[in-house]
Design a protein around this motif. Structure first.
Motif, mmCIF file in Angstrom:
data_model
loop_
_atom_site.group_PDB
_atom_site.id
_atom_site.type_symbol
_atom_site.label_atom_id
_atom_site.label_comp_id
_atom_site.label_asym_id
_atom_site.label_seq_id
_atom_site.Cartn_x
_atom_site.Cartn_y
_atom_site.Cartn_z
ATOM 1 N N TYR A 51 1.003 -1.063 -0.093
ATOM 2 C CA TYR A 51 -0.100 -0.156 -0.098
ATOM 3 C C TYR A 51 0.778 1.223 0.042
ATOM 4 O O TYR A 51 0.762 2.129 -0.626
ATOM 5 C CB TYR A 51 -0.887 -0.011 1.285
ATOM 6 N N ALA A 52 1.862 1.130 0.673
ATOM 7 C CA ALA A 52 2.736 2.480 0.994
ATOM 8 C C ALA A 52 3.586 2.634 -0.293
ATOM 9 O O ALA A 52 3.814 3.682 -0.758
ATOM 10 C CB ALA A 52 3.591 2.365 2.103
ATOM 11 N N LEU A 53 3.982 1.503 -0.785
ATOM 12 C CA LEU A 53 4.787 1.874 -2.191
ATOM 13 C C LEU A 53 4.090 2.054 -3.179
ATOM 14 O O LEU A 53 4.419 3.074 -4.162
ATOM 15 C CB LEU A 53 5.499 0.213 -2.750
ATOM 16 N N ILE A 54 2.928 1.658 -3.283
ATOM 17 C CA ILE A 54 1.791 2.035 -4.380
ATOM 18 C C ILE A 54 1.561 3.475 -4.225
ATOM 19 O O ILE A 54 1.443 4.127 -5.308
ATOM 20 C CB ILE A 54 0.555 1.227 -4.667
ATOM 21 N N SER A 55 1.074 3.814 -2.886
ATOM 22 C CA SER A 55 0.831 5.362 -2.576
ATOM 23 C C SER A 55 1.844 6.299 -2.973
ATOM 24 O O SER A 55 1.802 7.431 -3.438
ATOM 25 C CB SER A 55 0.351 5.536 -0.958
ATOM 26 N N HIS A 56 2.946 5.817 -2.668
ATOM 27 C CA HIS A 56 4.173 6.589 -2.789
ATOM 28 C C HIS A 56 4.397 6.852 -4.224
ATOM 29 O O HIS A 56 5.195 7.949 -4.643
ATOM 30 C CB HIS A 56 5.428 6.158 -2.009
ATOM 31 N N ASN A 57 4.335 5.971 -5.042
ATOM 32 C CA ASN A 57 4.667 6.009 -6.525
ATOM 33 C C ASN A 57 3.471 5.954 -7.492
ATOM 34 O O ASN A 57 3.482 5.246 -8.377
ATOM 35 C CB ASN A 57 5.632 4.558 -6.663
ATOM 36 N N LYS A 58 2.474 6.912 -6.805
ATOM 37 C CA LYS A 58 1.079 6.734 -7.614
ATOM 38 C C LYS A 58 1.180 6.893 -9.251
ATOM 39 O O LYS A 58 0.768 6.033 -9.841
ATOM 40 C CB LYS A 58 0.207 7.806 -7.193
ATOM 41 N N LYS A 59 1.949 7.876 -9.469
ATOM 42 C CA LYS A 59 2.008 8.225 -10.986
ATOM 43 C C LYS A 59 2.894 7.236 -11.609
ATOM 44 O O LYS A 59 2.157 6.959 -12.843
ATOM 45 C CB LYS A 59 2.993 9.569 -11.148
ATOM 46 N N ALA A 60 3.904 6.584 -11.229
ATOM 47 C CA ALA A 60 4.653 5.560 -11.852
ATOM 48 C C ALA A 60 3.861 4.257 -11.920
ATOM 49 O O ALA A 60 3.821 3.614 -13.111
ATOM 50 C CB ALA A 60 5.864 5.274 -11.056
ATOM 51 N N VAL A 61 2.914 4.005 -10.982
ATOM 52 C CA VAL A 61 2.221 2.897 -10.855
ATOM 53 C C VAL A 61 1.201 2.941 -11.862
ATOM 54 O O VAL A 61 0.718 2.118 -12.534
ATOM 55 C CB VAL A 61 1.435 2.291 -9.699
ATOM 56 N N GLU A 62 0.482 4.214 -12.278
ATOM 57 C CA GLU A 62 -0.480 4.572 -13.255
ATOM 58 C C GLU A 62 0.148 4.169 -14.617
ATOM 59 O O GLU A 62 -0.444 3.815 -15.590
ATOM 60 C CB GLU A 62 -0.852 5.947 -13.217
ATOM 61 N N GLN A 63 1.584 4.724 -14.799
ATOM 62 C CA GLN A 63 2.155 4.450 -16.025
ATOM 63 C C GLN A 63 2.306 2.949 -16.233
ATOM 64 O O GLN A 63 2.306 2.355 -17.537
ATOM 65 C CB GLN A 63 3.366 5.160 -15.994
#
Length: 104
Positions: A51-63
């Motif tokens: 959860y923290a990894l995805i929240s912290h890297n939201k833009k990259a995860v969306e890409q």
């Protein structure tokens, strides 16, 4: 550890008796109180970390998600390349902050 355990137990309970956690190899772990507690803590800790990894890297995860939607499937080196290009950053997690704990 109690909060990790609580999250992990919620995840395990949502699988239902007929799901992948209902087969014999795991039944022994889930049937033992101490092993179940440890498994729930580990699962909860993994969930909070993800959860923290995805929240912290939201833009990259969306890409990454957009790449998957575009290509429909990713394999091997192609997946590694997309993950490396995303340049995900490992967040520091302050478990004393309420925002570190996802709502489950």
């Amino acid at each position: 550890m109690h909060r990790f355990e609580s999250i992990g137990l919620q995840i395990m309970n949502r699988t239902g008796a007929g799901g992948p956690l209902g087969h014999d190899p795991l039944a022994g772990v889930l049937g033992d109180r101490d092993k179940r507690t440890l498994a729930a803590q580990l699962l909860g800790q993994a969930y909070v970390t993800a959860y923290a990894l995805i929240s912290h890297n939201k833009k990259a995860v969306e890409q990454i998600a957009d790449s998957l939607i575009e290509k429909k499937e990713l394999f091997g080196d192609e997946l590694v390349e997309i993950l490396e290009t995303a340049k995900l950053k490992i967040p520091s997690i302050d478990l004393t902050q309420a925002k570190a704990w996802p709502a489950v």
